[in-house]
Motif scaffolding. Structure first.
Motif, PDB file in Angstrom:
ATOM      1  N   GLN A   9      -0.413  -5.737 -18.195  1.00  0.00           N
ATOM      2  CA  GLN A   9      -1.630  -6.556 -18.277  1.00  0.00           C
ATOM      3  C   GLN A   9      -2.039  -6.900 -16.847  1.00  0.00           C
ATOM      4  O   GLN A   9      -1.624  -7.915 -16.299  1.00  0.00           O
ATOM      5  CB  GLN A   9      -1.353  -7.824 -19.081  1.00  0.00           C
ATOM      6  CG  GLN A   9      -0.992  -7.486 -20.515  1.00  0.00           C
ATOM      7  CD  GLN A   9      -0.737  -8.731 -21.342  1.00  0.00           C
ATOM      8  OE1 GLN A   9      -1.649  -9.295 -21.943  1.00  0.00           O
ATOM      9  NE2 GLN A   9       0.506  -9.171 -21.346  1.00  0.00           N
ATOM     10  N   PRO A  10      -2.865  -6.036 -16.258  1.00  0.00           N
ATOM     11  CA  PRO A  10      -3.067  -6.086 -14.808  1.00  0.00           C
ATOM     12  C   PRO A  10      -3.856  -7.292 -14.302  1.00  0.00           C
ATOM     13  O   PRO A  10      -4.794  -7.754 -14.944  1.00  0.00           O
ATOM     14  CB  PRO A  10      -3.849  -4.803 -14.513  1.00  0.00           C
ATOM     15  CG  PRO A  10      -3.685  -3.934 -15.712  1.00  0.00           C
ATOM     16  CD  PRO A  10      -3.508  -4.864 -16.873  1.00  0.00           C
ATOM     17  N   LEU A  11      -3.460  -7.749 -13.137  1.00  0.00           N
ATOM     18  CA  LEU A  11      -4.202  -8.742 -12.359  1.00  0.00           C
ATOM     19  C   LEU A  11      -4.408  -8.122 -10.970  1.00  0.00           C
ATOM     20  O   LEU A  11      -3.463  -7.611 -10.368  1.00  0.00           O
ATOM     21  CB  LEU A  11      -3.378 -10.039 -12.261  1.00  0.00           C
ATOM     22  CG  LEU A  11      -3.936 -11.126 -11.338  1.00  0.00           C
ATOM     23  CD1 LEU A  11      -5.317 -11.597 -11.812  1.00  0.00           C
ATOM     24  CD2 LEU A  11      -2.962 -12.316 -11.294  1.00  0.00           C
ATOM     25  N   LYS A  12      -5.647  -8.200 -10.524  1.00  0.00           N
ATOM     26  CA  LYS A  12      -6.026  -7.571  -9.253  1.00  0.00           C
ATOM     27  C   LYS A  12      -5.429  -8.326  -8.062  1.00  0.00           C
ATOM     28  O   LYS A  12      -5.519  -9.551  -7.989  1.00  0.00           O
ATOM     29  CB  LYS A  12      -7.565  -7.670  -9.160  1.00  0.00           C
ATOM     30  CG  LYS A  12      -8.232  -6.566  -8.430  1.00  0.00           C
ATOM     31  CD  LYS A  12      -9.750  -6.701  -8.611  1.00  0.00           C
ATOM     32  CE  LYS A  12     -10.403  -6.269  -7.311  1.00  0.00           C
ATOM     33  NZ  LYS A  12     -11.860  -6.390  -7.368  1.00  0.00           N
ATOM     34  N   VAL A  13      -4.830  -7.574  -7.150  1.00  0.00           N
ATOM     35  CA  VAL A  13      -4.310  -8.159  -5.908  1.00  0.00           C
ATOM     36  C   VAL A  13      -4.932  -7.395  -4.753  1.00  0.00           C
ATOM     37  O   VAL A  13      -4.834  -6.163  -4.698  1.00  0.00           O
ATOM     38  CB  VAL A  13      -2.769  -8.035  -5.857  1.00  0.00           C
ATOM     39  CG1 VAL A  13      -2.242  -8.369  -4.465  1.00  0.00           C
ATOM     40  CG2 VAL A  13      -2.110  -8.946  -6.901  1.00  0.00           C
ATOM     41  N   THR A  14      -5.617  -8.108  -3.857  1.00  0.00           N
ATOM     42  CA  THR A  14      -6.193  -7.442  -2.693  1.00  0.00           C
ATOM     43  C   THR A  14      -5.404  -7.846  -1.456  1.00  0.00           C
ATOM     44  O   THR A  14      -5.233  -9.046  -1.194  1.00  0.00           O
ATOM     45  CB  THR A  14      -7.672  -7.842  -2.522  1.00  0.00           C
ATOM     46  OG1 THR A  14      -8.341  -7.575  -3.763  1.00  0.00           O
ATOM     47  CG2 THR A  14      -8.345  -7.053  -1.414  1.00  0.00           C
ATOM     48  N   ILE A  15      -4.905  -6.839  -0.744  1.00  0.00           N
ATOM     49  CA  ILE A  15      -4.134  -7.118   0.478  1.00  0.00           C
ATOM     50  C   ILE A  15      -5.146  -7.149   1.626  1.00  0.00           C
ATOM     51  O   ILE A  15      -5.552  -6.100   2.139  1.00  0.00           O
ATOM     52  CB  ILE A  15      -3.057  -6.043   0.717  1.00  0.00           C
ATOM     53  CG1 ILE A  15      -2.203  -5.829  -0.562  1.00  0.00           C
ATOM     54  CG2 ILE A  15      -2.178  -6.417   1.921  1.00  0.00           C
ATOM     55  CD1 ILE A  15      -1.373  -7.016  -0.990  1.00  0.00           C
ATOM     56  N   THR A  16      -5.566  -8.342   1.976  1.00  0.00           N
ATOM     57  CA  THR A  16      -6.731  -8.502   2.879  1.00  0.00           C
ATOM     58  C   THR A  16      -6.465  -7.952   4.276  1.00  0.00           C
ATOM     59  O   THR A  16      -7.400  -7.529   4.955  1.00  0.00           O
ATOM     60  CB  THR A  16      -7.110  -9.987   2.964  1.00  0.00           C
ATOM     61  OG1 THR A  16      -5.923 -10.739   3.250  1.00  0.00           O
ATOM     62  CG2 THR A  16      -7.715 -10.481   1.660  1.00  0.00           C
ATOM     63  N   ASN A  17      -5.202  -7.956   4.712  1.00  0.00           N
ATOM     64  CA  ASN A  17      -4.918  -7.443   6.068  1.00  0.00           C
ATOM     65  C   ASN A  17      -4.438  -5.989   6.060  1.00  0.00           C
ATOM     66  O   ASN A  17      -3.834  -5.520   7.004  1.00  0.00           O
ATOM     67  CB  ASN A  17      -3.901  -8.347   6.784  1.00  0.00           C
ATOM     68  CG  ASN A  17      -2.579  -8.469   6.030  1.00  0.00           C
ATOM     69  OD1 ASN A  17      -2.528  -8.203   4.834  1.00  0.00           O
ATOM     70  ND2 ASN A  17      -1.529  -8.875   6.729  1.00  0.00           N
ATOM     71  N   TYR A  18      -4.663  -5.291   4.955  1.00  0.00           N
ATOM     72  CA  TYR A  18      -4.273  -3.873   4.888  1.00  0.00           C
ATOM     73  C   TYR A  18      -5.539  -3.034   4.930  1.00  0.00           C
ATOM     74  O   TYR A  18      -6.497  -3.285   4.190  1.00  0.00           O
ATOM     75  CB  TYR A  18      -3.496  -3.597   3.595  1.00  0.00           C
ATOM     76  CG  TYR A  18      -2.706  -2.301   3.629  1.00  0.00           C
ATOM     77  CD1 TYR A  18      -1.459  -2.240   4.255  1.00  0.00           C
ATOM     78  CD2 TYR A  18      -3.212  -1.138   3.048  1.00  0.00           C
ATOM     79  CE1 TYR A  18      -0.737  -1.058   4.287  1.00  0.00           C
ATOM     80  CE2 TYR A  18      -2.494   0.046   3.080  1.00  0.00           C
ATOM     81  CZ  TYR A  18      -1.250   0.079   3.703  1.00  0.00           C
ATOM     82  OH  TYR A  18      -0.539   1.254   3.728  1.00  0.00           O
ATOM     83  N   ASP A  19      -5.537  -2.038   5.775  1.00  0.00           N
ATOM     84  CA  ASP A  19      -6.725  -1.219   6.003  1.00  0.00           C
ATOM     85  C   ASP A  19      -7.162  -0.508   4.719  1.00  0.00           C
ATOM     86  O   ASP A  19      -6.359   0.096   4.029  1.00  0.00           O
ATOM     87  CB  ASP A  19      -6.398  -0.195   7.101  1.00  0.00           C
ATOM     88  CG  ASP A  19      -7.628   0.612   7.485  1.00  0.00           C
ATOM     89  OD1 ASP A  19      -8.708   0.398   6.875  1.00  0.00           O
ATOM     90  OD2 ASP A  19      -7.501   1.454   8.393  1.00  0.00           O
ATOM     91  N   ASP A  20      -8.431  -0.584   4.420  1.00  0.00           N
ATOM     92  CA  ASP A  20      -9.006   0.001   3.220  1.00  0.00           C
ATOM     93  C   ASP A  20      -8.742   1.507   3.138  1.00  0.00           C
ATOM     94  O   ASP A  20      -8.571   2.066   2.062  1.00  0.00           O
ATOM     95  CB  ASP A  20     -10.526  -0.258   3.225  1.00  0.00           C
ATOM     96  CG  ASP A  20     -11.083  -0.226   1.816  1.00  0.00           C
ATOM     97  OD1 ASP A  20     -10.286  -0.174   0.858  1.00  0.00           O
ATOM     98  OD2 ASP A  20     -12.314  -0.238   1.679  1.00  0.00           O
ATOM     99  N   ALA A  21      -8.728   2.172   4.269  1.00  0.00           N
ATOM    100  CA  ALA A  21      -8.577   3.628   4.280  1.00  0.00           C
ATOM    101  C   ALA A  21      -7.109   4.064   4.300  1.00  0.00           C
ATOM    102  O   ALA A  21      -6.811   5.233   4.139  1.00  0.00           O
ATOM    103  CB  ALA A  21      -9.296   4.216   5.481  1.00  0.00           C
ATOM    104  N   ALA A  22      -6.220   3.088   4.474  1.00  0.00           N
ATOM    105  CA  ALA A  22      -4.806   3.462   4.645  1.00  0.00           C
ATOM    106  C   ALA A  22      -4.133   3.710   3.295  1.00  0.00           C
ATOM    107  O   ALA A  22      -4.585   3.248   2.248  1.00  0.00           O
ATOM    108  CB  ALA A  22      -4.058   2.355   5.389  1.00  0.00           C
ATOM    109  N   GLU A  23      -3.075   4.479   3.352  1.00  0.00           N
ATOM    110  CA  GLU A  23      -2.235   4.695   2.173  1.00  0.00           C
ATOM    111  C   GLU A  23      -0.846   5.075   2.675  1.00  0.00           C
ATOM    112  O   GLU A  23      -0.718   5.916   3.546  1.00  0.00           O
ATOM    113  CB  GLU A  23      -2.805   5.808   1.298  1.00  0.00           C
ATOM    114  CG  GLU A  23      -2.022   6.007   0.016  1.00  0.00           C
ATOM    115  CD  GLU A  23      -2.662   7.045  -0.915  1.00  0.00           C
ATOM    116  OE1 GLU A  23      -3.063   6.667  -2.025  1.00  0.00           O
ATOM    117  OE2 GLU A  23      -2.752   8.220  -0.521  1.00  0.00           O
ATOM    118  N   GLU A  24       0.174   4.411   2.105  1.00  0.00           N
ATOM    119  CA  GLU A  24       1.548   4.732   2.486  1.00  0.00           C
ATOM    120  C   GLU A  24       2.301   5.089   1.233  1.00  0.00           C
ATOM    121  O   GLU A  24       2.005   4.573   0.160  1.00  0.00           O
ATOM    122  CB  GLU A  24       2.234   3.474   3.023  1.00  0.00           C
ATOM    123  CG  GLU A  24       2.093   3.233   4.483  1.00  0.00           C
ATOM    124  CD  GLU A  24       2.720   1.880   4.797  1.00  0.00           C
ATOM    125  OE1 GLU A  24       3.878   1.843   5.220  1.00  0.00           O
ATOM    126  OE2 GLU A  24       2.030   0.850   4.600  1.00  0.00           O
TER     127      GLU A  24
END
Ligand code: ATP
Ligand code: MG
Ligand code: MG
Length: 550
Positions: A345-360
Motif C-alpha cells: 500500500q504505497p506512500l510516496k517518498v521524495t528524496i529531495t537531495n537526490y538528483d532527479d536524473a540519478a539512479e544507483e
C-alpha cells in the motif's frame, strides 16, 4: 526414515511382517470422485502411500465410484493431479470400483444361491422402520423368505431395468436382531436409472459402498485397508463378505482418526456448497483447504507431507490447530523462498537531495542465510515508495519506523530522514519529503541513529502488481460447532483483501505462476495463475509469524 510422530499402523504392519503374514504390503487410497481432495484426504494419502513406500510395497489409486449421481470426470482428473502433485505414484493403472461391477454382480448372485441374499420390496422408509434401533431388535422383512429361484429372477429383472428406482433392493440375509446394526440385513444393491461416468448405460443397479469396498480390496490383493474411524461399525460387515464369498484374498480393515483442523471445514459436501454458492471463487480458491487451494495459496508438497507426518496416526479423534499447518509452510519457505521487496500500500517518498536524473543499483542477497541463492539488484531513485503503515504522524511508543524528524534505513541502501509531511485537502498523508545521507551506504550514520529498517521500491523503476491478502476462511475455531447456525455464517469477511496498487521490485518481471517469495517484512507470497506480464498477481501464503488474533 523415521516418522516424527507416533503411527500405530506402522507398528501393526511391522508385527504382521515379523509374523510372516504377508510377503508384500499393498495399500490403496480410495476417493469417491464427488469433489476435490482436501487436507483431510492428504492425511489418508500420506498414510496409504507413505506406508507402502516405507515397507517397499505399493499403493493403488482406486476411484470408489459406486454413486454416479454425484461423481464426474472433472473430479477424477483433479484427484489424480493432486495425488501426483503431492509426489506420490500409484501402483499400475488407476483403478475404478466400476471395473469390478460384473464380478460384484456375480458375487451377489453367489450369495442369492447360498440363501444369503434376497430381493426386498420394502420402501426405504419401511425398511428403516423394520430395522429397529440400538435398544430394539429389528423385524424380518416379509420378503425375506423368497425362494432362491424367485430371488435370482427378480435380481435379473432389477439388472435389466424392469423396475422403477426404489421399487426393490437386494439385501444380505444376516440377522435382524444383531446388536451390530450394520448386520441387520444390509442393502447390497439399489436401482438407479442413471448413466455412469465410466460404465455409461450398462448398469442400472449399483452396489452399496459396503458391498463394493472389501471385495475390491480382495480383488486388488490389498493387505491393509486403512480407513477413517466412522467405518469401524462397518467392519463386521466387511469381514462377513470376505468370509462368505469366494474372494481371492483376505484383506483386513483398520481404522484411524480423521484429521480435523480448526478455522476450516473438511467435508467435501460443505466445500462444494462454498463453491456452488459462490462464497469462494472455485475449488482451488486459495482460501479452500483443498489440496489444489493450498497449492494455489503457495503451499509446497513437502510442507503438506511434513505436516501430515508431524500430526501422527492414532485412533482418537481430535482437532489440529491451523497454526501447525501454517508453521509447516513457513518453515519450508523460510529456507527456500528468495527474498524481495514489495510495497503493498504505497506512500510516496521524495528524496529531495537526490538528483532527479540519478539512479544507483544496490545489491541485496536473495537470501540472508543462503549465499548460493545469489544476489538481486534494485534501483534507487529520487522517487520512492514505502508502505503506508511504515509512517505514523503520531507514532505509538517504541515506534521503529518513519515519523517526522526521524531517520530510518531503507533496507539495503541509505538512511533517510523525514523532513516534511504533505497532505491532501482531506488531511490524508500523500507524500513524505525526505533527505538521504550519502555517507550511510553500508555504514552507520555518524552523530545520530537510524530508528529501524523499512522496505521500499523505486516509484519510477518497479513493477505494478496486485497483492491478494488471504487469511483464514472462518472467524470461528469450529464453524460447524453451533447446531443452531449454519457454518457459512462464520465466513471471515476479511479472508480476502485485494491490494491492487502494490509495487514490487524489478527482478520479479515475468516470474512464472507458483514461484514463491518472502516479501521482506510482509510475509510469504506466491505468483497466482491469474498473473500476467502486464499485471503480476501475488497470493499471500502466510504471514512471517503467527499473528492470528485469538
Ligand atoms: P468427505 O466427508 O469430505 O466427503 P469422504 O470420507 O467421504 O470425505 P472419500 O473420497 O470417501 O471422502 O475419502 C477417501 C479416503 O480419504 C477415505 O479412506 C477416507 O476415510 C479418507 N478421508 C476423508 N476425509 C478424511 C479426513 N478428514 N482425515 C483423514 N482421512 C480422510
Ligand atoms: Mg467416503
Ligand atoms: Mg463423502
Amino acid at each position: 526414515e523415521t516418522s516424527k510422530a507416533s503411527n500405530f499402523i506402522h507398528q501393526m504392519i511391522e508385527n504382521d511382517l515379523a509374523a510372516g503374514a504377508h510377503d508384500k504390503v499393498v495399500t490403496r487410497f480410495p476417493p469417491e470422485p464427488n469433489g476435490y481432495l482436501h487436507i483431510g484426504h492428504a492425511k489418508s494419502i500420506c498414510l496409504n502411500f507413505g506406508t507402502a513406500e516405507k515397507f517397499g510395497g505399493v499403493c493403488n489409486l482406486r476411484f470408489d465410484d459406486t454413486n454416479p449421481e454425484k461423481e464426474s470426470q472433472e473430479y477424477i482428473d483433479a484427484i489424480m493431479s493432486d495425488v501426483s502433485w503431492l509426489g506420490f505414484k500409484w501402483g499400475g493403472d488407476v483403478r475404478y470400483t466400476s471395473d469390478y461391477f460384473q464380478q460384484l454382480f456375480d458375487w451377489a448372485v453367489h450369495l442369492i444361491k447360498e440363501g444369503k441374499a434376497y430381493v426386498c420390496d420394502l420402501s426405504p422408509e419401511d425398511a428403516r422402520d423394520y430395522r429397529g434401533n440400538f435398544t430394539t431388535p429389528g423385524r424380518n422383512s416379509p420378503f425375506r423368505d423368497r425362494s432362491v429361484e424367485e430371488n435370482l429372477e427378480l435380481f435379473e429383472k432389477m439388472k435389466n431395468g424392469e423396475f422403477a428406482e426404489g421399487a426393490c433392493s437386494l439385501r444380505a440375509k444376516i440377522d435382524m436382531a444383531s446388536p451390530s446394526m450394520i448386520l441387520r440385513d444390509p442393502m447390497l444393491y439399489r436401482i438407479l436409472h442413471m448413466a455412469h461416468h465410466q460404465t455409461g448405460d450398462k448398469w442400472c443397479i449399483y452396489p452399496i459402498y459396503d458391498f463394493a469396498h472389501g471385495q475390491s480390496d480382495a480383488i486388488e490383493g490389498i493387505t491393509h485397508s486403512l480407513c477413517t474411524l466412522e467405518f469401524e461399525e462397518h467392519r463386521p460387515l466387511y469381514d462377513w463378505f470376505i468370509e462368505n464369498l469366494p474372494v481371492p484374498a483376505q484383506p483386513k480393515q483398520t481404522e484411524f482418526a480423521r484429521l480435523n483442523i480448526n478455522y476450516t471445514v473438511t467435508s467435501k459436501r460443505k466445500l462444494k456448497q462454498l463453491v456452488d454458492e459462490h462464497i469462494v471463487e472455485s475449488w482451488n480458491d486459495p482460501r479452500m483447504p483443498t489440496i489444489s487451494g493450498l497449492r494455489r495459496r503457495g503451499y509446497t508438497p513437502g510442507s503438506i507431507r511434513n505436516f501430515c507426518d508431524s500430526i501422527g496416526v492414532t485412533r482418537s479423534n481430535s482437532t489440529v490447530d491451523m497454526g501447525m499447518l501454517e508453521a509447516s509452510i513457513r518453515e519450508d519457505l523460510d529456507s527456500s523462498a528468495p527474498r524481495a521487496m514489495c510495497v503493498t500500500q504505497p506512500l510516496k517518498v521524495t528524496i529531495t537531495n537526490y538528483d532527479d536524473a540519478a539512479e544507483e543499483w544496490f545489491e541485496l542477497p536473495a537470501h540472508p542465510k543462503d549465499e548460493t541463492m545469489g544476489v538481486r539488484t534494485v534501483p534507487f531513485t529520487r522517487n520512492l515508495l514505502i508502505e503506508q503503515d511504515d509512517f505514523a504522524e503520531v507514532p505509538p511508543r517504541k515506534w521503529k519506523r518513519l515519523t517526522q524528524g526521524v531517520a530510518v534505513r531503507l533496507r539495503g541502501s541509505y538512511v533517510i530522514t523525514c523532513d516534511e509531511v504533505i497532505k491532501d485537502e482531506a488531511g490524508n498523508v500523500v507524500e513524505l519529503k525526505c533527505s538521504y545521507d550519502p555517507a550511510t551506504k553500508g555504514e552507520n550514520p555518524v552523530g545520530y541513529k537510524a530508528k529501524g529498517v523499512v522496505h521500499w521500491v523505486s516509484a519510477d523503476n518497479s513493477l505494478p502488481c496486485e497483492v491478494r491478502m488471504y487469511d483464514r476462511l472462518f472467524t470461528e475455531e469450529n464453524p460447524d460447532g453451533d447446531k443452531e447456525r449454519d457454518f457459512k455464517d462464520f465466513i471471515n469477511p476479511e479472508s480476502l483483501v485485494v491490494l491492487s496498487n502494490a509495487r514490487v521490485e524489478l527482478g520479479l518481471k515475468d516470474v512464472p505462476a507458483e514461484s514463491r517469495f518472502q516479501f521482506e517484512r510482509t510475509g510469504y507470497f506466491c505468483v497466482d495463475s491469474d498473473s500476467s506480464s502486464d499485471k503480476l498477481v501475488f497470493n499471500r501464503t502466510v504471514g512471517l509469524r503467527d499473528s492470528w488474533a485469538k
